[in-house]
Design an enzyme around this catalytic site. Structure first.
Site, PDB file in Angstrom:
ATOM      1  CG  ASN A 108     -50.628  90.103  23.365  1.00  0.00           C
ATOM      2  OD1 ASN A 108     -49.885  90.275  22.388  1.00  0.00           O
ATOM      3  ND2 ASN A 108     -50.982  88.901  23.780  1.00  0.00           N
ATOM      4  CG  HIS A 127     -44.967  95.982  23.357  1.00  0.00           C
ATOM      5  ND1 HIS A 127     -45.001  95.124  22.295  1.00  0.00           N
ATOM      6  CD2 HIS A 127     -43.659  96.037  23.717  1.00  0.00           C
ATOM      7  CE1 HIS A 127     -43.786  94.706  22.015  1.00  0.00           C
ATOM      8  NE2 HIS A 127     -42.950  95.231  22.888  1.00  0.00           N
ATOM      9  CB  THR A 212     -44.308  86.257  20.439  1.00  0.00           C
ATOM     10  OG1 THR A 212     -43.620  87.397  19.914  1.00  0.00           O
ATOM     11  CG2 THR A 212     -43.308  85.351  21.133  1.00  0.00           C
TER      12      THR A 212
END
Ligand code: APR
Length: 274
Positions: A108, A127, A212
Site C-alpha cells: 500500500n 510499492h 491482498t
C-alpha cells in the site's frame, strides 16, 4: 477465533518466533480507500478516464508527466482524507510488542501504516508512498515530501504553472516523479527494499498475509520463501478466496475469511495475553 489458530499464535510468542505481516489494499479498504481489483477499485472508478494500468507506468509519465501527476495528486488526497483503521493500529501495536522480531511488508502506498504508528524502519513500503517524490532522472535517491500546496487535489483539476514548478527535484531542478513503483518498472533495494524483504522472508516463522489478492510477484516470492522454510506457517486474512489461503492451509496454516479490521485486533489480543 479457531482454538488451534489461537494455540499457534500463543506458541509463536513463547518460542520467540520471527513474525512478519504482508498487507495489501484490503487492509485499507475499511478506511475508505478503493482496492485495486475490487468492484469500487481504481481499476473501475473512472477507469475509462484513467485506465490505471496505463497511467501507473514510466512510459505514460515520459509521454504525459502532468497527467500522471494529476492522477497521483488525486489519489494522494483520497489517502490523506482517510484514517488508519483498527487493522492498521493493531499492526503498529504488534511492532511495539515484538520489536526486531517483527516486520511489516506493505504493497500500500497510502501511508496509513506509518500514520498508525508502524515505524519506517520495520515497515517495507515495497510499492512506494504517494506522499513522497524523487528525481525522475535519479540524479539522487533522495525522497522528498510532495509539497503541501498540492494537498486536497480534486479529480480532473489542471495544474497551474506555479503548481507545476513545485514538482521539481530539489537537487538538480529537473522534473520530479511520484515515489511509486510503476507497472513497467522493477523492484530494487534503494527505493522498494527488495533485498531486505527477501532476507526477512527467509527468517520468518509466522507470516500473516492480510488483504491482498496475490497478483504481484514480490509478495508471492515472500509467501513462497516462508512456505519453503521448515516449520514456518502462513495465516491468510481475506474476505475472498486468494492464492495465499490455499498455500497457508496446504502447509498447516490457516485461512481466515473475515475482514482485516476485525481479525488483526483479535490476533493482537492473543499475542498480548500469551
Ligand atoms: N478485509 C480483508 N480483505 C479484504 C478486505 C477487507 N476488509 N477488502 C478487500 N479485501 C481483499 C480482496 O478480497 C482482495 O483479495 O483485499 C484484496 C485486495 O486485492 P487488490 O485490490 O488486488 O489489491 P492488492 O492485492 O494490494 O494489489 C497489489 O497490485 O495493482 C498493484 O501496486 C498495486 O499494490 C497494488 C498491488
Amino acid at each position: 477465533m479457531d482454538p488451534s489458530l489461537e494455540k499457534l499464535l500463543t506458541a509463536s510468542v513463547h518460542s520467540r518466533k520471527f513474525i512478519t505481516v504482508l498487507t495489501g489494499a484490503g487492509v485499507s479498504a475499511e478506511s475508505g480507500i478503493p482496492t485495486f481489483r475490487g468492484p469500487e477499485g481504481y481499476w473501475t472508478v473512472g477507469s475509462e478516464a484513467y485506465q490505471p494500468q496505463e497511467m501507473a507506468t514510466r512510459r505514460m509519465f515520459l509521454k504525459q508527466p502532468y497527467e500522471v501527476w494529476k492522477w497521483y495528486l488525486y489519489r494522494r488526497s483520497v489517502c490523506a482524507a482517510a484514517e488508519p483503521n483498527p487493522g492498521h493500529q493493531a499492526l503498529a501495536e504488534m511492532e511495539r510488542l515484538f520489536g526486531d522480531r517483527f516486520h511489516l511488508i506493505t504493497q500500500n502506498v497510502d501511508n496509513l501504516h506509518i500514520r498508525a504508528g508502524s515505524s519506517p524502519e520495520r515497515t517495507f513500503q515495497i510499492h512506494g508512498n504517494v506522499f513522497r517524490m524523487r528525481c525522475a532522472e535519479e540524479c539522487s535517491q533522495r525522497l522528498v515530501p510532495v509539497p503541501p500546496d498540492l494537498d486536497d487535489w480534486v479529480r480532473d483539476r489542471d495544474l497551474t504553472p506555479a503548481e507545476t514548478a513545485l514538482l521539481r527535484c530539489p537537487e538538480c531542478g529537473g522534473l520530479a516523479r511520484p515515489h511509486v513503483l510503476w507497472f513497467d518498472e522493477v523492484y530494487d533495494e534503494p527505493f522498494y527494499r527488495l533485498t531486505s524483504t527477501l532476507e526477512v522472508a527467509r527468517k520468518t516463522d509466522l507470516l500473516i498475509v492480510a488483504g491482498t489478492s496475490g497478483m504481484t510477484n514480490l509478495p508471492n516470492k515472500v509467501a513462497w520463501e516462508v512456505s519453503r522454510r521448515h516449520g514456518a506457517v502462513i495465516v491468510d486474512i481475506n474476505i475472498d478466496v486468494n492464492p495465499f489461503a490455499a498455500l497457508a492451509v496446504r502447509d498447516g496454516g490457516f485461512a481466515v475469511k473475515d475482514t482485516c479490521s476485525r481479525v488483526l485486533p483479535e490476533i493482537l489480543s492473543v499475542f498480548q495475553d500469551a
